[in-house]
Scaffold this motif. Structure first.
Motif, PDB file in Angstrom:
ATOM      1  N   SER A   1      -0.697   2.895   6.357  1.00  0.00           N
ATOM      2  CA  SER A   1      -0.127   3.070   5.181  1.00  0.00           C
ATOM      3  C   SER A   1      -0.828   4.490   4.580  1.00  0.00           C
ATOM      4  O   SER A   1      -0.430   5.136   4.072  1.00  0.00           O
ATOM      5  CB  SER A   1      -0.524   2.015   4.129  1.00  0.00           C
ATOM      6  N   SER A   2      -2.000   4.406   4.880  1.00  0.00           N
ATOM      7  CA  SER A   2      -2.940   5.863   4.420  1.00  0.00           C
ATOM      8  C   SER A   2      -2.385   7.313   5.216  1.00  0.00           C
ATOM      9  O   SER A   2      -2.377   7.911   4.563  1.00  0.00           O
ATOM     10  CB  SER A   2      -4.368   5.502   4.731  1.00  0.00           C
TER      11      SER A   2
ATOM     12  N   GLY B   1       1.078   3.865  -3.072  1.00  0.00           N
ATOM     13  CA  GLY B   1       0.576   5.109  -3.026  1.00  0.00           C
ATOM     14  C   GLY B   1       1.792   6.248  -3.200  1.00  0.00           C
ATOM     15  O   GLY B   1       1.423   7.284  -3.769  1.00  0.00           O
TER      16      GLY B   1
ATOM     17  N   ILE C   1      -3.602  -0.796   6.746  1.00  0.00           N
ATOM     18  CA  ILE C   1      -4.366   0.153   5.924  1.00  0.00           C
ATOM     19  C   ILE C   1      -4.369   1.536   6.504  1.00  0.00           C
ATOM     20  O   ILE C   1      -4.005   2.576   5.800  1.00  0.00           O
ATOM     21  CB  ILE C   1      -5.787  -0.204   5.414  1.00  0.00           C
TER      22      ILE C   1
ATOM     23  N   LEU D   1       0.853  -1.260   0.044  1.00  0.00           N
ATOM     24  CA  LEU D   1       0.025   0.077   0.074  1.00  0.00           C
ATOM     25  C   LEU D   1       1.043   1.129   0.006  1.00  0.00           C
ATOM     26  O   LEU D   1       0.520   2.248  -0.587  1.00  0.00           O
ATOM     27  CB  LEU D   1      -0.879   0.016   1.111  1.00  0.00           C
TER      28      LEU D   1
END
Length: 205
Positions: free
Chosen positions: A202-203, A168, A199, A164
């Motif tokens: 990572s975001s 990104g 998630i 991820l």
């Protein structure tokens, strides 16, 4: 506002003047002229320099923005806002140079980021490794590319999180679909619902 500031150079009045210019004119040249007037009237105040830096940053004039930042640092280098500004500005410059496929400039930016103590906080080492991964791709260095993606998986303790983060950051740096597929595993699903944590982390990066 101009007359008031000539009578008394007051930061609050300069701030109100800048707010009025932004709302009424929406012209960066006028905005810069007011901020420079503030700086000339109160040369020991770092705030107008930071505002000039932010205005240059919004226009993508990163070299000019860095010049204003360096002057602000010379006045108030311990100011948390000044320290955050350098991190943000260097990240923006790095991404711009990676998108432009200028590895010699991106390498210089990444080296400057490596020297910042803020890059050691939290999951930021993984973000820095992701920038180095993008650099390795545009430099056609497959060995470095593999090394950095393995480091990210180790730092995040998850192949899913590494996937991820790399997708990104790679997309933000302008990598196309074929370049992003160089790391496209089918990550193991962590037990206990930790994929949601991966998630989220990572975001945030």
């Amino acid at each position: 506002y101009e007359r008031a500031c000539k009578i008394k150079a007051d930061p609050d009045i300069f701030r109100q003047w800048l707010d009025w210019v932004r709302d009424e004119h929406n012209d960066w040249k006028v905005y810069n002229a007011v901020a420079l007037s503030w700086h000339n009237s109160l040369p020991r105040d770092s705030r107008p320099l930071l505002l000039l830096m932010q205005a240059a940053e919004r226009r993508g004039a990163y070299k000019m923005a860095l010049g204003y930042l360096e002057r602000a640092e010379s006045l108030d280098g311990l100011n948390p806002e000044v320290r955050r500004a350098r991190l943000r500005l260097l990240v923006s410059m790095t991404i711009k140079h990676l998108r432009q496929r200028k590895p010699h400039l991106a390498c210089r930016d990444i080296e400057a980021l490596t020297l910042l103590s803020q890059m050691d906080e939290g999951d930021r080492p993984a973000f820095l490794a992701a920038l180095k991964w993008v650099y390795a791709i545009i430099s056609s260095d497959s060995e470095d590319r593999t090394r950095h993606q393995e480091r990210i998986a180790s730092l995040m303790n998850s192949q899913a999180a590494a996937f991820l983060v790399l997708n990104g950051v790679g997309a933000a740096c302008g990598l196309d679909g074929s370049e992003l597929q160089v790391f496209n595993p089918l990550p193991d699903q962590p037990a206990g619902g930790s994929l949601a944590v991966d998630i989220a982390r990572s975001s945030a990066l």
